[in-house]
Motif scaffolding. Structure first.
Motif, PDB file in Angstrom:
ATOM      1  N   TYR A 123      10.356   4.958  -5.673  1.00 58.78           N
ATOM      2  CA  TYR A 123       9.991   3.836  -4.824  1.00 58.78           C
ATOM      3  C   TYR A 123      10.979   3.696  -3.670  1.00 58.78           C
ATOM      4  CZ  TYR A 123       6.753   2.122  -8.395  1.00 58.78           C
ATOM      5  OH  TYR A 123       5.727   1.990  -9.278  1.00 58.78           O
ATOM      6  N   SER A 124      10.459   3.283  -2.511  1.00 59.19           N
ATOM      7  CA  SER A 124      11.339   3.093  -1.355  1.00 59.19           C
ATOM      8  C   SER A 124      12.013   1.722  -1.435  1.00 59.19           C
ATOM      9  CB  SER A 124      10.522   3.177  -0.072  1.00 59.19           C
ATOM     10  OG  SER A 124       9.733   2.003   0.048  1.00 59.19           O
ATOM     11  N   LYS A 135       0.862  -1.181   0.000  1.00 61.67           N
ATOM     12  CA  LYS A 135       0.000   0.000   0.000  1.00 61.67           C
ATOM     13  C   LYS A 135       0.898   1.230   0.000  1.00 61.67           C
ATOM     14  CE  LYS A 135      -4.309  -1.625   1.856  1.00 61.67           C
ATOM     15  NZ  LYS A 135      -3.976  -3.071   1.780  1.00 61.67           N
ATOM     16  N   THR A 136       0.895   1.944  -1.101  1.00 57.36           N
ATOM     17  CA  THR A 136       1.800   3.083  -1.224  1.00 57.36           C
ATOM     18  C   THR A 136       1.299   4.015  -2.313  1.00 57.36           C
ATOM     19  OG1 THR A 136       4.041   3.761  -1.792  1.00 57.36           O
ATOM     20  CG2 THR A 136       3.256   1.764  -2.823  1.00 57.36           C
ATOM     21  N   THR A 137       1.678   5.260  -2.194  1.00 55.08           N
ATOM     22  CA  THR A 137       1.314   6.205  -3.248  1.00 55.08           C
ATOM     23  C   THR A 137       2.568   6.705  -3.954  1.00 55.08           C
ATOM     24  OG1 THR A 137       1.363   7.958  -1.594  1.00 55.08           O
ATOM     25  CG2 THR A 137      -0.788   7.048  -2.141  1.00 55.08           C
ATOM     26  N   GLU A 138       3.666   5.956  -3.766  1.00 58.87           N
ATOM     27  CA  GLU A 138       4.915   6.373  -4.391  1.00 58.87           C
ATOM     28  C   GLU A 138       4.813   6.287  -5.914  1.00 58.87           C
ATOM     29  OE1 GLU A 138       7.598   3.561  -2.681  1.00 58.87           O
ATOM     30  OE2 GLU A 138       6.985   4.122  -0.676  1.00 58.87           O
ATOM     31  N   TYR A 179       6.965  -3.115  -9.462  1.00 57.97           N
ATOM     32  CA  TYR A 179       7.591  -1.803  -9.286  1.00 57.97           C
ATOM     33  C   TYR A 179       9.042  -1.832  -9.753  1.00 57.97           C
ATOM     34  CZ  TYR A 179       3.632  -0.275  -6.352  1.00 57.97           C
ATOM     35  OH  TYR A 179       2.408   0.078  -5.880  1.00 57.97           O
ATOM     36  N   SER A 211       9.145  -0.898  -0.891  1.00 57.46           N
ATOM     37  CA  SER A 211       8.140  -1.156  -1.922  1.00 57.46           C
ATOM     38  C   SER A 211       8.755  -1.687  -3.213  1.00 57.46           C
ATOM     39  CB  SER A 211       7.316   0.111  -2.199  1.00 57.46           C
ATOM     40  OG  SER A 211       8.127   1.127  -2.737  1.00 57.46           O
TER      41      SER A 211
END
Ligand code: HEC
Ligand code: HEC
Ligand code: HEC
Length: 158
Positions: free
Chosen positions: A103-104, A95-98, A113, A107
């Protein structure tokens, strides 16, 4: 140019060790072999795909340093695939809005990704640089470099 030469060096090394192959990753003796043709990239087995698998022309990318993509490779051990356990092997979306530009470390373990950031990220970067060059009204000695595709259906035909 430096980067280009490194890429070719890797290819030459691989060829000298006698290892090219169409099958993934290993020859009969378990030596590393380098897939030279098109690698069809699929999601992890537990994923129900929405899109068709992606045909990736591996050796068309060898002007780029191997380590740009195989970024954990130290140069001696076997190169492993992106979805190797502990790398980009997470099968479902965090769950991310990146965005794919940021991206981290967490994620990016989600395989989609990782591919999208690498593939689309690089292709778009080249396109953006080309646009800048074109806008700068420089007189160009040579054609702008080709960029890879960034539209969905160019990579996922269906
Ligand atoms: C533009 C990115 C990119 C570059 C540059 C690149 N590769 Fe790859 N390579 C990939 C991808 C993507 C795969 C497919 C692996 C996957 O998705 O699991 C792959 C697969 C491989 C494999 C098979 C790994 C396995 O699954 O067992 C080997 C070996 C390999 N590459 C060697 C090389 C060498 C040597 C170079 C430099 C000459 C190189 N690659 C350059 C992206 C790249
Ligand atoms: C570091 C930059 C970089 C990365 C990462 C990268 N590409 Fe590319 N890609 C390129 C460049 C540069 C070209 C143009 C090469 C050429 O035309 O000679 C290209 C071309 C392509 C093409 C078009 C080839 C053709 O026949 O016109 C496809 C398809 C492609 N890339 C898919 C991928 C996929 C899938 C990935 C991720 C697994 C990926 N690329 C990762 C730089 C990159
Ligand atoms: C440069 C090539 C490239 C482009 C452009 C691209 N993708 Fe992907 N995509 C991949 C790769 C590689 C994978 C991982 C292999 C797979 O799952 O098929 C992937 C995986 C996926 C997945 C997860 C797997 C699945 O089938 O459900 C979805 C969904 C997806 N992409 C949608 C898109 C959409 C939507 C776009 C356009 C906004 C797009 N992709 C653009 C290369 C690309």
């Amino acid at each position: 140019m430096q980067v280009k030469r490194l890429g070719f060096l890797c290819v030459m090394l691989a060829v000298m060790v006698g290892m090219t192959c169409d099958v993934f990753g290993q020859d009969s003796e378990g030596e590393m072999c380098v897939p030279m043709g098109v690698i069809t990239i699929k999601p992890p087995p537990e994923v129900t795909s929405q899109k068709s698998p992606v045909d990736f022309p591996h050796s068309r990318h060898f002007a780029t340093d191997c380590k740009t993509c195989h970024h954990t490779w130290k140069g001696e051990e076997k190169i492993q695939g992106c979805q190797t356990s502990g790398c980009h092997d997470q099968a479902s979306a965090p769950k991310t809005t990146e965005s794919y530009l940021s991206y981290s470390d967490v994620s990016i373990k989600y395989y989609k990704y990782a591919y999208h950031e690498a593939c689309i990220g690089c292709h778009k970067e080249i396109r953006a640089k080309n646009l800048q060059t074109a806008k700068s009204y420089q007189v160009l000695g040579e054609a702008l470099p080709a960029a890879g595709p960034s539209g969905c259906i160019e990579c996922h035909p269906k």
